[in-house]
Design a protein around this motif. Structure first.
Motif, PDB file in Angstrom:
ATOM      1  N   THR A 202       0.694  -1.265  -0.068  1.00 57.15           N
ATOM      2  CA  THR A 202       0.007  -0.130  -0.052  1.00 57.15           C
ATOM      3  C   THR A 202       0.705   1.127   0.045  1.00 57.15           C
ATOM      4  O   THR A 202       1.957   1.315   0.564  1.00 57.15           O
ATOM      5  CB  THR A 202      -0.999   0.077   1.436  1.00 57.15           C
ATOM      6  OG1 THR A 202      -1.781  -1.211   1.257  1.00 57.15           O
ATOM      7  CG2 THR A 202      -1.791   1.313   1.182  1.00 57.15           C
ATOM      8  N   ILE A 203       0.317   2.238  -0.553  1.00 58.21           N
ATOM      9  CA  ILE A 203       0.850   3.651  -0.548  1.00 58.21           C
ATOM     10  C   ILE A 203       0.049   4.550  -0.019  1.00 58.21           C
ATOM     11  O   ILE A 203      -1.143   4.508  -0.625  1.00 58.21           O
ATOM     12  CB  ILE A 203       1.294   4.183  -1.896  1.00 58.21           C
ATOM     13  CG1 ILE A 203       2.704   3.445  -2.520  1.00 58.21           C
ATOM     14  CG2 ILE A 203       1.998   5.653  -1.729  1.00 58.21           C
ATOM     15  CD1 ILE A 203       3.011   3.592  -3.748  1.00 58.21           C
ATOM     16  N   LEU A 204       0.148   5.228   1.252  1.00 56.89           N
ATOM     17  CA  LEU A 204      -0.708   6.309   1.735  1.00 56.89           C
ATOM     18  C   LEU A 204      -0.359   7.593   1.371  1.00 56.89           C
ATOM     19  O   LEU A 204       0.926   7.902   1.448  1.00 56.89           O
ATOM     20  CB  LEU A 204      -0.753   6.013   3.134  1.00 56.89           C
ATOM     21  CG  LEU A 204      -1.264   4.700   3.635  1.00 56.89           C
ATOM     22  CD1 LEU A 204      -1.340   4.771   5.173  1.00 56.89           C
ATOM     23  CD2 LEU A 204      -2.591   4.175   3.174  1.00 56.89           C
ATOM     24  N   LEU A 205      -1.153   8.353   0.847  1.00 58.14           N
ATOM     25  CA  LEU A 205      -0.698   9.922   0.762  1.00 58.14           C
ATOM     26  C   LEU A 205      -1.574  10.561   1.610  1.00 58.14           C
ATOM     27  O   LEU A 205      -2.881  10.494   1.295  1.00 58.14           O
ATOM     28  CB  LEU A 205      -1.033  10.248  -0.660  1.00 58.14           C
ATOM     29  CG  LEU A 205      -0.297   9.408  -1.876  1.00 58.14           C
ATOM     30  CD1 LEU A 205      -0.851   9.819  -3.162  1.00 58.14           C
ATOM     31  CD2 LEU A 205       1.278   9.631  -1.847  1.00 58.14           C
ATOM     32  N   LEU A 206      -1.072  11.424   2.464  1.00 60.48           N
ATOM     33  CA  LEU A 206      -1.612  11.943   3.699  1.00 60.48           C
ATOM     34  C   LEU A 206      -1.424  13.499   3.741  1.00 60.48           C
ATOM     35  O   LEU A 206      -0.272  14.012   3.813  1.00 60.48           O
ATOM     36  CB  LEU A 206      -1.619  11.472   4.982  1.00 60.48           C
ATOM     37  CG  LEU A 206      -1.756   9.882   5.117  1.00 60.48           C
ATOM     38  CD1 LEU A 206      -1.176   9.320   6.392  1.00 60.48           C
ATOM     39  CD2 LEU A 206      -3.126   9.411   4.513  1.00 60.48           C
ATOM     40  N   THR A 207      -2.672  14.491   4.160  1.00 60.71           N
ATOM     41  CA  THR A 207      -2.151  15.585   4.502  1.00 60.71           C
ATOM     42  C   THR A 207      -2.127  15.675   5.851  1.00 60.71           C
ATOM     43  O   THR A 207      -2.370  14.757   6.693  1.00 60.71           O
ATOM     44  CB  THR A 207      -3.348  16.676   4.002  1.00 60.71           C
ATOM     45  OG1 THR A 207      -4.605  16.196   4.868  1.00 60.71           O
ATOM     46  CG2 THR A 207      -3.727  16.521   2.579  1.00 60.71           C
ATOM     47  N   ILE A 269      -3.481   3.683  -2.255  1.00 60.09           N
ATOM     48  CA  ILE A 269      -3.213   2.976  -3.269  1.00 60.09           C
ATOM     49  C   ILE A 269      -2.754   1.425  -2.835  1.00 60.09           C
ATOM     50  O   ILE A 269      -1.719   1.156  -2.186  1.00 60.09           O
ATOM     51  CB  ILE A 269      -2.179   3.391  -4.332  1.00 60.09           C
ATOM     52  CG1 ILE A 269      -2.549   4.840  -4.483  1.00 60.09           C
ATOM     53  CG2 ILE A 269      -2.050   2.563  -5.499  1.00 60.09           C
ATOM     54  CD1 ILE A 269      -1.249   5.614  -4.994  1.00 60.09           C
ATOM     55  N   ASP A 270      -3.663   0.436  -3.025  1.00 59.38           N
ATOM     56  CA  ASP A 270      -3.435  -1.050  -2.626  1.00 59.38           C
ATOM     57  C   ASP A 270      -3.229  -1.810  -3.982  1.00 59.38           C
ATOM     58  O   ASP A 270      -3.704  -1.705  -4.858  1.00 59.38           O
ATOM     59  CB  ASP A 270      -4.796  -1.632  -2.050  1.00 59.38           C
ATOM     60  CG  ASP A 270      -4.886  -1.110  -0.636  1.00 59.38           C
ATOM     61  OD1 ASP A 270      -3.982  -1.035   0.240  1.00 59.38           O
ATOM     62  OD2 ASP A 270      -6.119  -0.916  -0.269  1.00 59.38           O
ATOM     63  N   PHE A 271      -1.913  -2.622  -3.621  1.00 62.12           N
ATOM     64  CA  PHE A 271      -1.807  -3.512  -4.997  1.00 62.12           C
ATOM     65  C   PHE A 271      -2.115  -4.765  -4.640  1.00 62.12           C
ATOM     66  O   PHE A 271      -1.829  -5.576  -3.640  1.00 62.12           O
ATOM     67  CB  PHE A 271      -0.105  -3.597  -4.886  1.00 62.12           C
ATOM     68  CG  PHE A 271       0.559  -1.989  -5.075  1.00 62.12           C
ATOM     69  CD1 PHE A 271       0.895  -1.663  -6.505  1.00 62.12           C
ATOM     70  CD2 PHE A 271       0.419  -1.089  -4.171  1.00 62.12           C
ATOM     71  CE1 PHE A 271       1.450  -0.267  -6.714  1.00 62.12           C
ATOM     72  CE2 PHE A 271       1.118   0.221  -4.455  1.00 62.12           C
ATOM     73  CZ  PHE A 271       1.506   0.514  -5.823  1.00 62.12           C
ATOM     74  N   ILE A 272      -3.073  -5.303  -5.203  1.00 58.42           N
ATOM     75  CA  ILE A 272      -3.893  -6.387  -5.283  1.00 58.42           C
ATOM     76  C   ILE A 272      -3.246  -7.690  -5.433  1.00 58.42           C
ATOM     77  O   ILE A 272      -3.068  -8.496  -4.859  1.00 58.42           O
ATOM     78  CB  ILE A 272      -5.129  -6.281  -5.826  1.00 58.42           C
ATOM     79  CG1 ILE A 272      -6.177  -5.172  -5.595  1.00 58.42           C
ATOM     80  CG2 ILE A 272      -5.983  -7.609  -5.814  1.00 58.42           C
ATOM     81  CD1 ILE A 272      -6.398  -4.844  -4.211  1.00 58.42           C
ATOM     82  N   CYS A 273      -2.383  -7.533  -6.564  1.00 56.56           N
ATOM     83  CA  CYS A 273      -1.698  -8.655  -7.121  1.00 56.56           C
ATOM     84  C   CYS A 273      -0.577  -7.766  -8.144  1.00 56.56           C
ATOM     85  O   CYS A 273      -0.930  -7.211  -8.924  1.00 56.56           O
ATOM     86  CB  CYS A 273      -2.543  -9.614  -7.749  1.00 56.56           C
ATOM     87  SG  CYS A 273      -3.316  -9.299  -9.232  1.00 56.56           S
ATOM     88  N   GLY A 274       0.598  -8.719  -8.089  1.00 57.31           N
ATOM     89  CA  GLY A 274       1.500  -8.035  -8.898  1.00 57.31           C
ATOM     90  C   GLY A 274       2.017  -6.425  -8.436  1.00 57.31           C
ATOM     91  O   GLY A 274       1.737  -6.465  -7.244  1.00 57.31           O
TER      92      GLY A 274
END
Length: 276
Positions: A202-207, A269-274
């Motif tokens: 996962t990538i988190l983008l946060l204010t 952004i979750d990377f489900i597969c690959g």
């Protein structure tokens, strides 16, 4: 394959100065936290400078095919032009409106990340490791340290006591810390990097409105705690934790901060597969 979620909630105002970018076609994502000028500038339709700045940045990024740093410089220039068009005296930094930024672009098996000021990109790996590849800079730390001391002394109306410190902080923008406010020196404070996506979950983008309140301003951010909350209930779980803590401290003396609630925005952004 990815799955993207987002949220954006206003703080104490009736409108939100944050902007959120989700463009799955170009695999471009971002959060932008607008900061209004200290001269109370408003557009003819009642928009604050912070709203203008964050939405200019969002638009410039959304329409760009350049690398993220080049795009951020273009966004910075567009913000300056908006201030010139608005007849703002930009010779004084306190009159400038601004925005922070945390942006990610996905390119095959790698990701391009960008940060400006205190919006942040948090990377959670499949093995549970969590990191902030571009680091984290809290430009408000000195004021929050002073806030902590004043609160411990039982001082009331701390806002007025630190008012001159806030002005000094704005005057030092793009000298001691960076922000997209039209000043060309912002280029010196734009952080960007590329990471492999092979083992990213996962990538988190946060204010910064999504940051969990801390009693001690010097306590390091526990990014693993953010990962655990996200894995339990998504972005809303982080947001709920922030709001619960804030509501226990209406006087702003337990958890030093400028206001009861700040605008809070995030993209996950979750990377489900690959990797893509």
């Amino acid at each position: 394959m990815i799955q993207v979620t987002q949220l954006s909630h206003n703080g104490v105002r009736t409108f939100n100065e944050d902007a959120v970018l989700v463009n799955e076609e170009s695999m471009l994502f971002g959060v932008f936290d607008g900061a209004s000028s200290l001269n109370s500038y408003l557009t003819t339709d009642g928009k604050t400078g912070g709203y203008v700045a964050s939405n200019i940045a969002k638009t410039v990024f959304n329409n760009s095919t350049e690398d993220l740093k080049t795009t951020s410089i273009a966004a910075n220039s567009a913000i300056e032009q908006a201030q010139i068009d608005g007849q703002i005296d930009i010779a004084n930094n306190v009159n400038r409106f601004a925005t922070t930024a945390a942006v990610a672009r996905l390119l095959d098996n790698r990701g391009e990340l960008l940060q400006v000021a205190d919006s942040v990109a948090v990377v959670i790996y499949k093995n549970g490791h969590t990191e902030v590849p571009l680091g984290y800079h809290d430009q408000d730390i000195e004021i929050m340290r002073k806030w902590r001391q004043l609160a411990d002394q039982g001082m009331s109306d701390i806002h007025n006591v630190v008012a001159d410190d806030v002005i000094s902080l704005r005057e030092s923008a793009n000298i001691t810390y960076g922000v997209l406010n039209g000043d060309e020196r912002a280029e010196n404070f734009i952080g960007s990097t590329a990471i492999s996506l092979a083992n990213v979950a996962t990538i988190l983008l946060l204010t910064d409105g999504m940051y969990i309140p801390k009693a001690d301003p010097d306590a390091p951010e526990d990014w693993n705690a953010y990962a655990r909350l996200y894995q339990t209930g998504g972005l809303e779980e982080i947001y709920d934790m922030v709001r619960v803590k804030e509501l226990t401290d209406p006087g702003l003396d337990k958890y030093p901060r400028y206001k009861l609630h700040d605008d809070a925005s995030g993209v996950a952004i979750d990377f489900i597969c690959g990797s893509k």
